[in-house]
Design an enzyme around this catalytic site. Structure first.
Site, PDB file in Angstrom:
ATOM      1  N   ALA A  49      46.023  36.940  45.516  1.00 10.98           N
ATOM      2  CA  ALA A  49      46.012  35.748  44.572  1.00 10.98           C
ATOM      3  C   ALA A  49      45.246  36.968  43.552  1.00 10.98           C
ATOM      4  O   ALA A  49      46.054  36.858  42.237  1.00 10.98           O
ATOM      5  CB  ALA A  49      44.865  34.842  44.993  1.00 10.98           C
ATOM      6  N   ASP A  50      44.701  37.713  43.372  1.00  8.78           N
ATOM      7  CA  ASP A  50      43.948  38.534  42.064  1.00  8.78           C
ATOM      8  C   ASP A  50      44.527  40.073  41.952  1.00  8.78           C
ATOM      9  O   ASP A  50      45.119  39.398  40.210  1.00  8.78           O
ATOM     10  CB  ASP A  50      42.660  38.945  42.621  1.00  8.78           C
ATOM     11  CG  ASP A  50      42.355  40.052  43.569  1.00  8.78           C
ATOM     12  OD1 ASP A  50      43.694  40.081  44.323  1.00  8.78           O
ATOM     13  OD2 ASP A  50      41.391  40.735  43.433  1.00  8.78           O
ATOM     14  N   ASP A  91      41.853  48.233  39.759  1.00 11.85           N
ATOM     15  CA  ASP A  91      41.544  46.812  40.250  1.00 11.85           C
ATOM     16  C   ASP A  91      39.817  46.884  40.635  1.00 11.85           C
ATOM     17  O   ASP A  91      40.060  47.802  41.911  1.00 11.85           O
ATOM     18  CB  ASP A  91      41.224  45.239  39.767  1.00 11.85           C
ATOM     19  CG  ASP A  91      40.741  44.423  39.919  1.00 11.85           C
ATOM     20  OD1 ASP A  91      39.579  45.146  39.186  1.00 11.85           O
ATOM     21  OD2 ASP A  91      41.473  43.307  40.275  1.00 11.85           O
TER      22      ASP A  91
END
Length: 257
Positions: free
Chosen positions: A109-110, A130
């Site tokens: 989801a991130d 990320d």
């Protein structure tokens, strides 16, 4: 106000968003056993310390890559904020972007949220890095479609594995080596060099190969706590967006309205 919750493998981040501005943020170690009651005691106290009233929270949106943590976060929202929480990726806050990969349901989801936010802020070909428990590289085209990416061990995981497997190696802080040298004259310096410069070499190498495969110029957007540390010694990042995931959650919430 909106309470945006990003539950990662290492930390859960809670952020208050008012009119698209992040006005407060707090984090706690991820523990799937932590109950909604425990979250509430901790969070309400922190909100009070900064002058926020739980009654001002009008909506809650949750993103999680730890499925076992979701239920207790939903309890927190419904029991202590009296709202039915939205869950990122589920109706009515589906991703709304093309996922051009083999198994769309396996995408964290991130990562989907980061693509949504990065494309909204920078509508061009993108490589999004990320720095979390894992370091992820995500590729989005200029239309906002997710094209795939890379998952590498996070730098803390790499260091933990190194120290755990070698009895005589000490625990070190993650920081740039002294004098920017790549030749260490003692054990700790050599570890700093291997971890720090080795990681920068991985980042630069993967970005170079990714750009070559895309075949068009691509902007590199970085996020996560360690992005600024590496930015000191590489020019590979075009921009750092420290709150990219929270921004994406706020965008998803606005879209649902």
């Amino acid at each position: 106000m909106l309470l945006a919750v990003d539950a990662g493998n290492t930390n859960v981040v809670f952020a208050l968003v008012k009119e698209s501005e992040i006005v407060a943020r707090w984090r706690i170690a991820t523990d799937p056993r932590r109950t909604g009651d425990e979250y509430a005691v901790w969070l309400h106290n922190l909100m009070a310390l900064q002058g926020f009233d739980p009654g001002d929270v009008e909506a809650v949106i949750i993103s999680t890559v730890v499925p076992r943590a979701l239920h207790n976060l939903q309890v927190l929202a419904s029991k202590y904020f009296d709202v039915e929480p939205l869950v990122a990726g589920e109706a009515p806050v589906e991703w709304g972007i093309a996922l051009d990969i083999d198994e769309p349901t396996s995408l964290g989801a991130d990562r989907a949220i980061n693509v949504i936010a990065a494309h909204a802020l920078h509508p061009e070909d993108l490589i999004i890095i990320d720095f979390g428990t894992a370091t992820t590289f995500d590729v989005a085209d200029y239309k906002g479609a997710y094209k795939g990416g890379v998952i590498a061990p996070g730098i803390n995981l790499s260091l933990d594995a190194l120290v755990g497997a070698a009895a005589k190696l000490p625990r070190i802080a993650i920081e740039a080596p002294r004098d920017n040298s790549v030749i260490g004259t003692n054990t700790e310096d050599q570890m700093h060099i291997g971890v720090y410069w080795g990681y920068i070499a991985m980042i630069e190498g993967l970005v170079e190969r990714t750009r070559a495969e895309i075949g068009r110029p691509a902007k590199v957007v970085s996020t996560g706590g360690l992005a600024s540390l590496f930015d000191e010694h590489t020019d590979i990042f075009d921009i750092i967006e420290p709150d990219l995931t929270i921004q994406g959650l706020a965008m998803l919430y606005q879209r649902s309205r």
